[in-house]
Design an enzyme around this catalytic site. Sequence first.
Site, short mmCIF file in Angstrom:
data_model
loop_
_atom_site.label_atom_id
_atom_site.label_comp_id
_atom_site.label_asym_id
_atom_site.label_seq_id
_atom_site.Cartn_x
_atom_site.Cartn_y
_atom_site.Cartn_z
N ASP A 1 42.59 -24.81 103.15
CA ASP A 1 41.19 -24.49 103.44
C ASP A 1 40.79 -23.16 102.81
OD1 ASP A 1 38.72 -25.00 104.54
OD2 ASP A 1 39.29 -24.56 106.61
N GLU B 1 36.88 -18.79 99.63
CA GLU B 1 35.56 -18.40 99.11
C GLU B 1 35.17 -16.96 99.43
OE1 GLU B 1 35.98 -20.71 101.52
OE2 GLU B 1 35.58 -22.67 100.69
N ASP C 1 32.42 -28.99 105.08
CA ASP C 1 31.88 -29.15 106.44
C ASP C 1 30.47 -29.71 106.43
OD1 ASP C 1 34.24 -27.80 106.91
OD2 ASP C 1 33.28 -25.91 107.46
#
Lengths: 709, 709
Positions: free
Chosen positions: A425, A428, A492
């Site tokens: 995950d 960023e 998401d």
Amino acid sequence: MTRSVQQYLYLLVLLGNSVGTCGLLFNVTDNGQGFVVSINNIQLLEHTKSSPLLFVGLGLTLFPEDSGNFFIEDYTSARIPLADYNITCDQTSCVLRLSAGETWVSLLLKSERSQPLVLSIQDSSHDFDRTWLRVKAATNEEIYGGGEQFSYFNLRHREENKENVFPIWVREQGVGRNKSTMTTFMADIQSRAGGDYHTTYFPQPSFISSRHFYVHYDGFNYAELDFSHEDFHEIYVLGEISRFYFNTGDNLQELVSDLTSFLGKLPELPDWIMRGAVLGVQGGTQVMLDRYNYAKSFGIPVASLWIQDWSGKVEMPFGKRVNWDWTWDPSWYPGLDSAVRNLTLDGVKVMVYINPYLREGGHLYTEAASKGYLVKNSTGGVYLQRSVTLVFASVDLTNPSAFSWYKNVIKTNMIDFGFGGWMADFGEYLPVDAKLFDGRTGLEAHNEWPVLWARLNRETVEESGKLGDVVFFMRAGFSGVSNFTTLMWNGDQNVDFSLADGVRSTMYGSLSMAMSGVGLSHFDIGGYTTVSQLGLVRSAELLLRSAEMAVFTPIFRTHEGNQPEANVQWYSNTTTAAFARLARQFALLKDYRKSVVAQVSRVGIPAMRPVCLEYEGTPATATQYLFGPDLLVTPVYTENVKDILVSLPLTKGYTWIHIWSGTAYQGGQTVNVAAPLGEPAVFYRSDSAYSSSFEKLRAESSEVNSIIG
Amino acid sequence: MTRSVQQYLYLLVLLGNSVGTCGLLFNVTDNGQGFVVSINNIQLLEHTKSSPLLFVGLGLTLFPEDSGNFFIEDYTSARIPLADYNITCDQTSCVLRLSAGETWVSLLLKSERSQPLVLSIQDSSHDFDRTWLRVKAATNEEIYGGGEQFSYFNLRHREENKENVFPIWVREQGVGRNKSTMTTFMADIQSRAGGDYHTTYFPQPSFISSRHFYVHYDGFNYAELDFSHEDFHEIYVLGEISRFYFNTGDNLQELVSDLTSFLGKLPELPDWIMRGAVLGVQGGTQVMLDRYNYAKSFGIPVASLWIQDWSGKVEMPFGKRVNWDWTWDPSWYPGLDSAVRNLTLDGVKVMVYINPYLREGGHLYTEAASKGYLVKNSTGGVYLQRSVTLVFASVDLTNPSAFSWYKNVIKTNMIDFGFGGWMADFGEYLPVDAKLFDGRTGLEAHNEWPVLWARLNRETVEESGKLGDVVFFMRAGFSGVSNFTTLMWNGDQNVDFSLADGVRSTMYGSLSMAMSGVGLSHFDIGGYTTVSQLGLVRSAELLLRSAEMAVFTPIFRTHEGNQPEANVQWYSNTTTAAFARLARQFALLKDYRKSVVAQVSRVGIPAMRPVCLEYEGTPATATQYLFGPDLLVTPVYTENVKDILVSLPLTKGYTWIHIWSGTAYQGGQTVNVAAPLGEPAVFYRSDSAYSSSFEKLRAESSEVNSIIG
């Protein structure tokens, strides 16, 4: 003066300087007032006094950050058109000297063999900090790609409120991503987290034109792709440009494939993950096993149990969060080691979760901090950031020792433990003022971070001898991530049917990734982002509509969402039977899926394809797609719909068979077909080698509606 | 090389070329690498290679419009720093030649006698369509003005989410004006009408610096004032610049006064309108008279009854609108002629309403269209626009015949009828692609339109011999409107306490207007914009808090709002007694008010003054103000508040007397005072010549709270 520089580099080795008819790579036509660069008669670049090829400038650009949301402020004080030019060509290349007074840039245009045309900077007056390159545009030209774009497929879409500029900056994609929606408005005023039409985990400065060429900017600079102009596209690069790649192709598929030849192709997925559902569960060993047994009792083919909370949970203000300290938590998952062994014997892999961040105060954080492995702030301390309430630091992936150390964490704690893969995950959040081990700032490395993160995961897998077996999946990306990652997912989504961030936005994401050379992606079935306070919760219909689309994708994976108890789940009473049927449909397609996925790795053709990629001239939309060459899928992403309009591409020599009814339709027409829950509008080619597999799905499709009422 | 050009123009007539010590007007110091222009040792302009004085550029700017809301899209393709310079000075002026290659601009710097320094364009290479001028800035410098600004008083405010750029474009101010509020969000998604922090009916490219200088751009071009930079302010002008005015002053008051010396001073208000309330009523003659008698029965001193619907109402989708066809409607107002006569005998004026637009199909529209008096579109037809559902055309104010004709409409239908004044509404909607009689486009005349509209009204009043008697009040404005209008009002506030567009925003509007040289303004008591569907309706508290502030302003005027039935009104059962008491307070201040208003016309010092205008060094805010020199007013614009903190400016030789309690306070402290409904925090100077008037208010203040409970 008219000067034509024709370069036949492919023949050059054989023919020297002579002019032939094949192997033409690029052409520069100079009429004394300006010039045009073309490949195969497709005009790519144009320079005139009034619309020069290149602008350079000076300014100030700021990147304030909060929980992965960036609020870019860009002020340009000078923007100089480099109107004067001089072209010098030899047998292999051209040098374009572009200037305005004392400011100048020397560009090298070069192409070798069948490679793309490369435009790179040779030298310059270095008196600027930003650059704009114009690419020739035509009326009605459409543009695709830009990495993973969730709001538009044609990035040059010309809607009334123009949104044709796409900043290229890795970041959180946001909640709602549409300034006209209440969800985005509330997310913005509560935490500036609403996002916008362009915010994405995975931007990429590449695009493909309906005029049959592509442009790729090979650099990590902050950039913007501006498709709002009539006569040109404009690519803004903060800093000096490194290099651009251009090429033409006979069709869009050739262009996509060509992009992957230098951006990288994903490896083939292992069979196990394509055989059944990846069930996202959490809450400890017993819950995991209970869910598994419940799934089996409904006949759900299970490929994997994915437990994101394997490392435990920590109490935070506003709720529990996964413990970002990547070690098995035996108090939360007692006996996980033996459970993993037993499940493996049962043909089921356990997958887990990791990201490149470490929770402040955790064991790994403490170790990394003591070794100097964490990203530093401008005063040399650990750069602490936050993800809402969770405070963390990033492992410095530019530090080879840190890189190795973190690989070893994954190897020891995850691969050696027997896990079959993980969600890799995030990636960023690197702030621009970070100081990195390799001497760069966060600004310089920000967009590269997901690629480093992907490389770390890939090397770990490869060094463990597990490539082709272990699968890790990422949301963050940038040019080159496809060299390393084994799979992408769309991040998401909101648990709703909304545009821009609802479950349908995964189609936009996957199809724009497809046009950017990344051909393997999937999504959280039923979406993720839940805000029960605003009534944003997952319905049974949403879960099943999303799952029925996932049947026709590479991976069938669920996620409970961030508020599991507020959402309908596959294990909710009303949905399990219908969900099980869809999971079985997914499994029935495994042979076809395998052939489709193989093309991604071998030829670079994406698994989920925009229809125009196979049938050019068909309107370029993201409302339907092809899963491989044979299946045309029109998902239903509107509530309470019983039928749907489908545009069937024109075909020659075969028809479209509606998978649920067996009815054959001629291509080239728009038809309205029944699309009750469980039966999205799917057609297969009558000449498909997999026709018999497709027909098997029909049996599994019946009565889904009656199950959920 | 150091060169100093000192100009003593004031003495020039007497002394010729000699250098004296008084009358120094401006100074250019050139060090060979750049130059500085200063007046009285205040550095105003600076030119260096890296931060040149002037930039010119090319681009494309669009102004799509809907119901007076403009959505400006500005793309700059070239922005050239004119880094090279050459200065030539003679006894009276300097010529600055600024250039970059073949692009050049010649600026003339000139100052005559005690006039401001004028920077004007002499000539240029004409190869650009936009210009940026930098003004030197200092750390902690504050900036005031910009016309009527509703969200900020210090335009260089440095809040976290920077909003320091102020577009200068006349337009609707919007509903909510704050992108973080639900009201603005709903207005935006329903009709793009939400506005933003900078949208205003009356922008003006003028500002005053806390460093004691002002800058005024004398032109109607679209412009932006950018105060977001550390070292410079930047003024963007679309097109070539015409001229800038600069001057310094010993204090802010001198600067404001100086601005009015060339921007114009408003005439003195007639006594009648300052004697009592202007009651906004509507619904026909009988309703008007009933309201009047009801007001009298409560002892409300009535100066005027203002009937905006004198010309009738027309049915429109979504409700009735005033009939934009400016003639008495005897069916809606039967017997209005005799009612006006009778009321005049009773000492009460009737005021009405007009705007520069004519409803399509109305009698005046038909006449104007047949005469060619309406603004034309690009194909030569009448330019039809809409205000929500009402379709209209603009009278072409650049056509002298149309101008005269419309003056005659006002003279005949309004002045000769016996009306005492009117709201001269609107003036913001001229679209950029309009074709005007004088050959200009809408783009060129857009910002001038309110000034033309003001001039038309003013000339009509003057030609009727009614200046100083008839009062018209405007919301739209631009530089020079103060030459013509007799009064401004703050436009349409929301009927709430919100920032940016609630009733308190009138303080920002009036105080920024004050710093822009416009010293007479007032507001709709209790606000205007009502959206009952969203719960945006006026409460009794809001009406009275707003009215109690209006006591300490030039005019005390009510408006029922756009949904009168949804709002609490002065004639609502619960409020009339309290309102009447406030109206009597207003009347009690008439002598003081007259002296304050006289200063506006005579010296150019505004009636409502930022505290810093009288007491420099006091923090520059718009939370309190001075009404004239003697009254310090801190209105209460928070719900359910019983007391309030007040910063009392430091004084010498006098104290501050709390008007309601008579308590004396030393200046230079912050005090908490009771501020129940009816008693905003108001203090007067102990040395005021009007002390006895102020003391009379105390009797009227008691028990307001008990009346409304």
